[in-house]
Motif scaffolding. Structure first.
Motif, PDB file in Angstrom:
ATOM      1  N   SER A  95       0.828  -1.202   0.000  1.00  0.00           N
ATOM      2  CA  SER A  95       0.000   0.000   0.000  1.00  0.00           C
ATOM      3  C   SER A  95       0.862   1.251   0.000  1.00  0.00           C
ATOM      4  O   SER A  95       0.521   2.228  -0.649  1.00  0.00           O
ATOM      5  CB  SER A  95      -0.968   0.005   1.184  1.00  0.00           C
ATOM      6  N   GLU A  96       1.998   1.238   0.702  1.00  0.00           N
ATOM      7  CA  GLU A  96       2.899   2.392   0.686  1.00  0.00           C
ATOM      8  C   GLU A  96       3.395   2.665  -0.726  1.00  0.00           C
ATOM      9  O   GLU A  96       3.443   3.816  -1.157  1.00  0.00           O
ATOM     10  CB  GLU A  96       4.099   2.149   1.605  1.00  0.00           C
ATOM     11  N   ARG A  97       3.748   1.624  -1.464  1.00  0.00           N
ATOM     12  CA  ARG A  97       4.225   1.795  -2.836  1.00  0.00           C
ATOM     13  C   ARG A  97       3.129   2.383  -3.724  1.00  0.00           C
ATOM     14  O   ARG A  97       3.375   3.294  -4.516  1.00  0.00           O
ATOM     15  CB  ARG A  97       4.693   0.455  -3.403  1.00  0.00           C
ATOM     16  N   LEU A  98       1.898   1.882  -3.580  1.00  0.00           N
ATOM     17  CA  LEU A  98       0.804   2.373  -4.409  1.00  0.00           C
ATOM     18  C   LEU A  98       0.445   3.816  -4.067  1.00  0.00           C
ATOM     19  O   LEU A  98       0.230   4.637  -4.953  1.00  0.00           O
ATOM     20  CB  LEU A  98      -0.408   1.456  -4.275  1.00  0.00           C
ATOM     21  N   VAL A  99       0.381   4.137  -2.768  1.00  0.00           N
ATOM     22  CA  VAL A  99       0.102   5.513  -2.363  1.00  0.00           C
ATOM     23  C   VAL A  99       1.227   6.424  -2.851  1.00  0.00           C
ATOM     24  O   VAL A  99       0.968   7.520  -3.370  1.00  0.00           O
ATOM     25  CB  VAL A  99      -0.096   5.624  -0.834  1.00  0.00           C
ATOM     26  N   ALA A 100       2.471   5.973  -2.727  1.00  0.00           N
ATOM     27  CA  ALA A 100       3.607   6.780  -3.189  1.00  0.00           C
ATOM     28  C   ALA A 100       3.523   7.044  -4.691  1.00  0.00           C
ATOM     29  O   ALA A 100       3.836   8.149  -5.150  1.00  0.00           O
ATOM     30  CB  ALA A 100       4.921   6.089  -2.840  1.00  0.00           C
ATOM     31  N   ILE A 122      -6.880   1.994  -2.048  1.00  0.00           N
ATOM     32  CA  ILE A 122      -6.057   0.922  -2.602  1.00  0.00           C
ATOM     33  C   ILE A 122      -6.962  -0.289  -2.774  1.00  0.00           C
ATOM     34  O   ILE A 122      -7.596  -0.741  -1.819  1.00  0.00           O
ATOM     35  CB  ILE A 122      -4.859   0.607  -1.673  1.00  0.00           C
ATOM     36  N   THR A 123      -7.021  -0.821  -3.989  1.00  0.00           N
ATOM     37  CA  THR A 123      -7.962  -1.895  -4.293  1.00  0.00           C
ATOM     38  C   THR A 123      -7.289  -3.219  -4.600  1.00  0.00           C
ATOM     39  O   THR A 123      -7.971  -4.218  -4.793  1.00  0.00           O
ATOM     40  CB  THR A 123      -8.852  -1.504  -5.489  1.00  0.00           C
ATOM     41  N   GLY A 164      -5.152   1.004  -7.529  1.00  0.00           N
ATOM     42  CA  GLY A 164      -5.334   2.150  -6.650  1.00  0.00           C
ATOM     43  C   GLY A 164      -5.976   3.305  -7.389  1.00  0.00           C
ATOM     44  O   GLY A 164      -5.846   3.424  -8.614  1.00  0.00           O
ATOM     45  N   ARG A 165      -6.682   4.125  -6.620  1.00  0.00           N
ATOM     46  CA  ARG A 165      -7.336   5.311  -7.183  1.00  0.00           C
ATOM     47  C   ARG A 165      -7.120   6.483  -6.242  1.00  0.00           C
ATOM     48  O   ARG A 165      -7.014   6.304  -5.038  1.00  0.00           O
ATOM     49  CB  ARG A 165      -8.837   5.082  -7.339  1.00  0.00           C
ATOM     50  N   ALA A 166      -7.113   7.671  -6.820  1.00  0.00           N
ATOM     51  CA  ALA A 166      -7.056   8.897  -6.021  1.00  0.00           C
ATOM     52  C   ALA A 166      -8.054   9.880  -6.607  1.00  0.00           C
ATOM     53  O   ALA A 166      -8.273   9.908  -7.825  1.00  0.00           O
ATOM     54  CB  ALA A 166      -5.663   9.504  -6.029  1.00  0.00           C
ATOM     55  N   TRP A 167      -8.664  10.646  -5.714  1.00  0.00           N
ATOM     56  CA  TRP A 167      -9.539  11.746  -6.112  1.00  0.00           C
ATOM     57  C   TRP A 167      -8.917  12.987  -5.510  1.00  0.00           C
ATOM     58  O   TRP A 167      -8.702  13.064  -4.299  1.00  0.00           O
ATOM     59  CB  TRP A 167     -10.960  11.541  -5.595  1.00  0.00           C
TER      60      TRP A 167
END
Length: 183
Positions: A95-100, A122-123, A164-167
Protein backbone atom coordinates in the motif's frame (compact mmCIF):
# COMPACT_ATOMS: atom_id res chain seq x y z
CA UNK A 1 -2.96 19.17 21.28
CA UNK A 2 0.55 19.71 20.04
CA UNK A 3 2.20 22.12 17.63
CA UNK A 4 2.70 20.73 14.13
CA UNK A 5 3.91 23.59 11.96
CA UNK A 6 5.92 26.32 13.67
CA UNK A 7 6.19 29.89 12.44
CA UNK A 8 8.86 30.45 9.82
CA UNK A 9 8.41 27.03 8.20
CA UNK A 10 7.06 26.49 4.68
CA UNK A 11 3.33 26.42 4.03
CA UNK A 12 1.92 23.02 5.02
CA UNK A 13 0.92 20.80 2.11
CA UNK A 14 -0.98 17.53 1.92
CA UNK A 15 2.44 15.80 1.97
CA UNK A 16 3.57 17.37 5.24
CA UNK A 17 0.23 16.85 7.00
CA UNK A 18 -0.04 13.29 5.67
CA UNK A 19 3.46 12.48 6.84
CA UNK A 20 2.78 14.09 10.23
CA UNK A 21 -0.35 11.94 10.59
CA UNK A 22 1.56 8.83 9.54
CA UNK A 23 -0.18 8.33 6.21
CA UNK A 24 2.52 8.73 3.59
CA UNK A 25 5.77 7.99 5.38
CA UNK A 26 5.33 4.36 6.35
CA UNK A 27 4.05 5.26 9.81
CA UNK A 28 0.49 4.22 9.00
CA UNK A 29 -0.88 1.00 10.41
CA UNK A 30 -0.13 -2.03 8.22
CA UNK A 31 -1.98 -1.87 4.93
CA UNK A 32 -3.65 1.47 4.34
CA UNK A 33 -6.80 0.87 2.32
CA UNK A 34 -8.15 4.44 2.34
CA UNK A 35 -6.93 7.91 3.20
CA UNK A 36 -8.35 11.41 2.91
CA UNK A 37 -6.40 14.64 3.41
CA UNK A 38 -8.42 17.84 3.13
CA UNK A 39 -7.77 21.55 3.68
CA UNK A 40 -10.85 23.53 4.71
CA UNK A 41 -9.13 26.84 3.93
CA UNK A 42 -6.03 27.39 1.80
CA UNK A 43 -2.96 26.72 3.97
CA UNK A 44 -0.78 29.55 5.27
CA UNK A 45 2.86 29.15 6.17
CA UNK A 46 3.02 32.06 8.58
CA UNK A 47 0.94 30.61 11.40
CA UNK A 48 1.52 27.58 13.61
CA UNK A 49 -0.85 24.62 13.50
CA UNK A 50 -1.74 22.31 16.35
CA UNK A 51 -3.25 18.85 16.02
CA UNK A 52 -5.58 16.46 17.79
CA UNK A 53 -5.74 12.75 16.88
CA UNK A 54 -8.35 10.03 17.41
CA UNK A 55 -7.61 6.36 16.73
CA UNK A 56 -10.22 3.59 16.73
CA UNK A 57 -9.12 -0.05 16.62
CA UNK A 58 -11.44 -2.99 15.96
CA UNK A 59 -10.01 -6.06 17.71
CA UNK A 60 -12.10 -8.50 15.66
CA UNK A 61 -11.17 -7.24 12.19
CA UNK A 62 -7.81 -5.62 13.09
CA UNK A 63 -9.08 -2.50 11.32
CA UNK A 64 -7.58 0.82 12.39
CA UNK A 65 -9.22 4.20 11.69
CA UNK A 66 -7.29 7.37 12.55
CA UNK A 67 -8.40 10.99 12.20
CA UNK A 68 -6.03 13.90 12.81
CA UNK A 69 -7.49 17.41 12.90
CA UNK A 70 -5.31 20.52 12.42
CA UNK A 71 -6.17 23.88 13.98
CA UNK A 72 -4.82 27.39 13.44
CA UNK A 73 -3.75 29.74 16.22
CA UNK A 74 -7.33 30.88 16.95
CA UNK A 75 -8.76 27.35 17.04
CA UNK A 76 -10.33 27.06 13.57
CA UNK A 77 -10.07 23.61 12.01
CA UNK A 78 -8.04 24.19 8.84
CA UNK A 79 -7.28 20.60 7.77
CA UNK A 80 -8.06 16.99 8.53
CA UNK A 81 -6.35 13.69 7.73
CA UNK A 82 -8.23 10.38 7.86
CA UNK A 83 -6.61 6.97 7.34
CA UNK A 84 -8.15 3.52 7.47
CA UNK A 85 -6.48 0.17 7.11
CA UNK A 86 -5.55 -3.04 8.84
CA UNK A 87 -2.96 -3.80 11.45
CA UNK A 88 -1.53 -6.43 9.09
CA UNK A 89 2.04 -5.24 8.43
CA UNK A 90 2.52 -7.77 5.61
CA UNK A 91 0.48 -5.53 3.27
CA UNK A 92 2.13 -2.30 4.42
CA UNK A 93 4.86 -2.10 1.78
CA UNK A 94 2.37 -2.76 -1.05
CA UNK A 95 0.00 0.00 0.00
CA UNK A 96 2.90 2.39 0.69
CA UNK A 97 4.22 1.80 -2.84
CA UNK A 98 0.80 2.37 -4.41
CA UNK A 99 0.10 5.51 -2.36
CA UNK A 100 3.61 6.78 -3.19
CA UNK A 101 2.94 6.26 -6.91
CA UNK A 102 -0.38 8.13 -6.70
CA UNK A 103 1.34 10.95 -4.77
CA UNK A 104 4.15 11.13 -7.37
CA UNK A 105 1.63 11.41 -10.21
CA UNK A 106 -0.29 14.20 -8.47
CA UNK A 107 2.79 16.18 -7.38
CA UNK A 108 4.41 15.89 -10.83
CA UNK A 109 1.25 17.17 -12.53
CA UNK A 110 -0.09 19.79 -10.08
CA UNK A 111 2.57 20.53 -7.43
CA UNK A 112 2.14 19.73 -3.73
CA UNK A 113 1.21 23.29 -2.72
CA UNK A 114 -1.85 23.31 -5.01
CA UNK A 115 -3.50 20.17 -3.60
CA UNK A 116 -6.55 20.97 -1.43
CA UNK A 117 -7.86 17.43 -1.05
CA UNK A 118 -6.22 14.06 -1.66
CA UNK A 119 -8.27 10.88 -1.23
CA UNK A 120 -6.94 7.42 -2.00
CA UNK A 121 -8.33 3.92 -2.11
CA UNK A 122 -6.06 0.92 -2.60
CA UNK A 123 -7.96 -1.89 -4.29
CA UNK A 124 -5.28 -4.49 -5.00
CA UNK A 125 -1.65 -5.45 -4.91
CA UNK A 126 0.91 -4.98 -7.66
CA UNK A 127 3.94 -6.88 -6.36
CA UNK A 128 6.95 -5.63 -8.29
CA UNK A 129 5.03 -4.97 -11.51
CA UNK A 130 5.51 -1.60 -13.21
CA UNK A 131 2.66 0.84 -12.51
CA UNK A 132 1.00 3.30 -14.86
CA UNK A 133 -1.03 6.28 -13.64
CA UNK A 134 -3.58 8.17 -15.70
CA UNK A 135 -5.70 11.14 -14.73
CA UNK A 136 -8.79 12.92 -15.96
CA UNK A 137 -10.47 16.17 -15.00
CA UNK A 138 -13.93 15.63 -13.52
CA UNK A 139 -14.96 19.27 -13.06
CA UNK A 140 -13.67 22.80 -12.56
CA UNK A 141 -15.46 25.26 -10.25
CA UNK A 142 -15.02 28.12 -7.81
CA UNK A 143 -15.20 27.68 -4.03
CA UNK A 144 -15.53 30.54 -1.55
CA UNK A 145 -11.76 30.89 -1.55
CA UNK A 146 -10.43 29.98 -5.00
CA UNK A 147 -10.88 28.22 -8.32
CA UNK A 148 -10.35 24.47 -8.09
CA UNK A 149 -10.42 21.39 -10.27
CA UNK A 150 -11.45 17.84 -9.27
CA UNK A 151 -9.30 15.16 -10.86
CA UNK A 152 -9.50 11.35 -10.78
CA UNK A 153 -6.22 9.41 -10.88
CA UNK A 154 -6.10 5.69 -11.62
CA UNK A 155 -3.03 3.54 -10.90
CA UNK A 156 -2.89 0.23 -12.79
CA UNK A 157 -0.42 -2.51 -13.59
CA UNK A 158 0.99 -2.70 -17.11
CA UNK A 159 -1.59 -5.46 -17.78
CA UNK A 160 -4.39 -3.00 -16.96
CA UNK A 161 -5.43 -4.22 -13.50
CA UNK A 162 -6.51 -1.22 -11.40
CA UNK A 163 -4.75 -1.35 -8.01
CA UNK A 164 -5.33 2.15 -6.65
CA UNK A 165 -7.34 5.31 -7.18
CA UNK A 166 -7.06 8.90 -6.02
CA UNK A 167 -9.54 11.75 -6.11
CA UNK A 168 -7.80 15.09 -5.94
CA UNK A 169 -8.95 18.69 -5.67
CA UNK A 170 -6.32 21.18 -6.84
CA UNK A 171 -6.22 24.96 -6.91
CA UNK A 172 -6.04 26.38 -10.44
CA UNK A 173 -5.49 29.79 -11.92
CA UNK A 174 -8.81 31.67 -11.82
CA UNK A 175 -8.71 32.51 -15.52
CA UNK A 176 -8.24 28.84 -16.47
CA UNK A 177 -11.25 27.87 -14.35
CA UNK A 178 -13.40 30.61 -15.87
CA UNK A 179 -12.66 29.24 -19.35
CA UNK A 180 -14.20 25.88 -18.43
CA UNK A 181 -17.27 26.92 -16.48
CA UNK A 182 -20.35 27.50 -18.65
CA UNK A 183 -22.07 30.84 -18.13
Amino acid sequence: MRSVVDQGHPTPTFLSLGAEAGVLDGGAPGGVAESDIVFFVPPRGDEPLSSRARTVRDADTHRVDRTVEYFDSIGRRVAEVYVSGTGDTSTGSTSERLVAELVRCVVDRFGAANVRRFRTRITGGAGDEPLVCTDGVLQTYRTDHESVRDVAVVCATAAGTVVGRAWVTVAVDGSAAADRIPA
